[in-house]
Design an enzyme around this catalytic site. Structure first.
Site, PDB file in Angstrom:
ATOM      1  N   CYS A   2      10.443  -0.261  11.495  1.00  0.00           N
ATOM      2  CA  CYS A   2       9.631   0.923  11.224  1.00  0.00           C
ATOM      3  C   CYS A   2       9.988   1.380   9.819  1.00  0.00           C
ATOM      4  O   CYS A   2      11.090   1.882   9.577  1.00  0.00           O
ATOM      5  CB  CYS A   2       9.934   2.028  12.238  1.00  0.00           C
ATOM      6  SG  CYS A   2       9.049   3.584  11.911  1.00  0.00           S
ATOM      7  N   GLU A 109       2.452  -0.163  10.588  1.00  0.00           N
ATOM      8  CA  GLU A 109       3.039  -1.493  10.586  1.00  0.00           C
ATOM      9  C   GLU A 109       2.051  -2.443   9.926  1.00  0.00           C
ATOM     10  O   GLU A 109       0.825  -2.229  10.005  1.00  0.00           O
ATOM     11  CB  GLU A 109       3.361  -1.950  12.014  1.00  0.00           C
ATOM     12  CG  GLU A 109       4.318  -3.114  12.070  1.00  0.00           C
ATOM     13  CD  GLU A 109       5.608  -2.861  11.329  1.00  0.00           C
ATOM     14  OE1 GLU A 109       5.676  -3.266  10.141  1.00  0.00           O
ATOM     15  OE2 GLU A 109       6.526  -2.250  11.891  1.00  0.00           O
TER      16      GLU A 109
END
Length: 246
Positions: A2, A109
């Site tokens: 992340c 992402e």
């Protein structure tokens, strides 16, 4: 992993279910493109009071352990693999004593397609907040005086685990999502069986992941200087799956 996330609102709107006792007066403003080294609001339980006080405090993204010579080490520690915490001196003590929850609206992402990167925004379908499991540390800046209010730096890292299902097709790692019950147990500084709590949260994370939606967003999110609500809107390209670079 992340490496970018979103906090569209702060304070009680984001963490009401976690029953925060004290909110800092200098929480960071909402942001749609949070990157490592940014200031972010995190939840932690202070064990200095009895019972512990649950606080919402600003912290720097990228864990800086107390033994670090400077803050630069934090730039490499914005994520921590949940299955390896006990093996890493960087995270071992924080796992035992300093656990945090990082509230978020969603995260980004990048999916590799034909050598290019396509940014996706991943978020709860119903608009409720996401809770990432994390660790925090306090670091004392030796260059500052004892009475300098900025001498102590609060920093954090976000835990990750293997991705599952649709999220696994985007990236092989995902944040360690926690529902409110697991988040509450994770924050409790009196917990002795920390690995049991962590393993339970890891096992429960897929149930949270399966409720999330995602869509392709504009590649403008790849530039940390871009920060607006438009970043989380679906990409307007004719073909959302067309290769893009970040």
């Amino acid at each position: 992993m992340c490496g970018r996330f979103v906090v569209a609102n702060v304070g009680s709107e984001l963490v009401g279910v976690l029953r925060v006792d004290v909110e800092s007066e200098d929480l960071p403003a909402p942001s749609y493109n949070i990157a490592p080294t940014s200031s972010v609001a995190i939840v932690l339980d202070s064990g200095k009071t009895e019972p512990p006080t649950r606080r919402l405090e600003p912290a720097r993204w990228g864990l800086v352990p107390g033994w670090a010579k400077d803050v630069k080490v934090g730039a490499r520690a914005f994520n921590a693999r949940s299955e390896e915490l006990e093996d890493k001196p960087m995270f071992r003590q924080a796992l035992t004593k300093r656990r945090a929850i990082i509230p978020a609206t969603g995260y980004y992402e990048w999916k590799q397609v034909d050598g290019a990167k396509i940014p996706h925004y991943i978020h709860p379908a119903g608009g409720e907040p996401l809770f990432f499991g994390g660790l925090y540390e306090w670091w004392k800046d030796p260059s500052k005086q004892d009475d300098d209010p900025e001498r102590w730096l609060l920093s954090f890292t976000i835990l990750t685990r293997d991705s599952i299902g649709r999220l696994g097709s985007i990236h092989d790692r995902m944040p360690l999502f926690m529902d409110p019950d697991h988040a509450d147990a994770w924050l409790d500084p009196t917990t002795e069986n920390v690995r049991d709590v962590l393993d339970a949260a890891i096992d429960a994370a897929p149930a949270v992941a399966e409720t999330l939606d995602d869509h392709v967003v504009d590649r403008a999110v790849g530039n940390v200087r871009n920060n607006s609500p438009q970043l989380i809107e679906p990409a307007t390209d004719a073909d959302d799956d067309a290769p893009r670079t970040s």
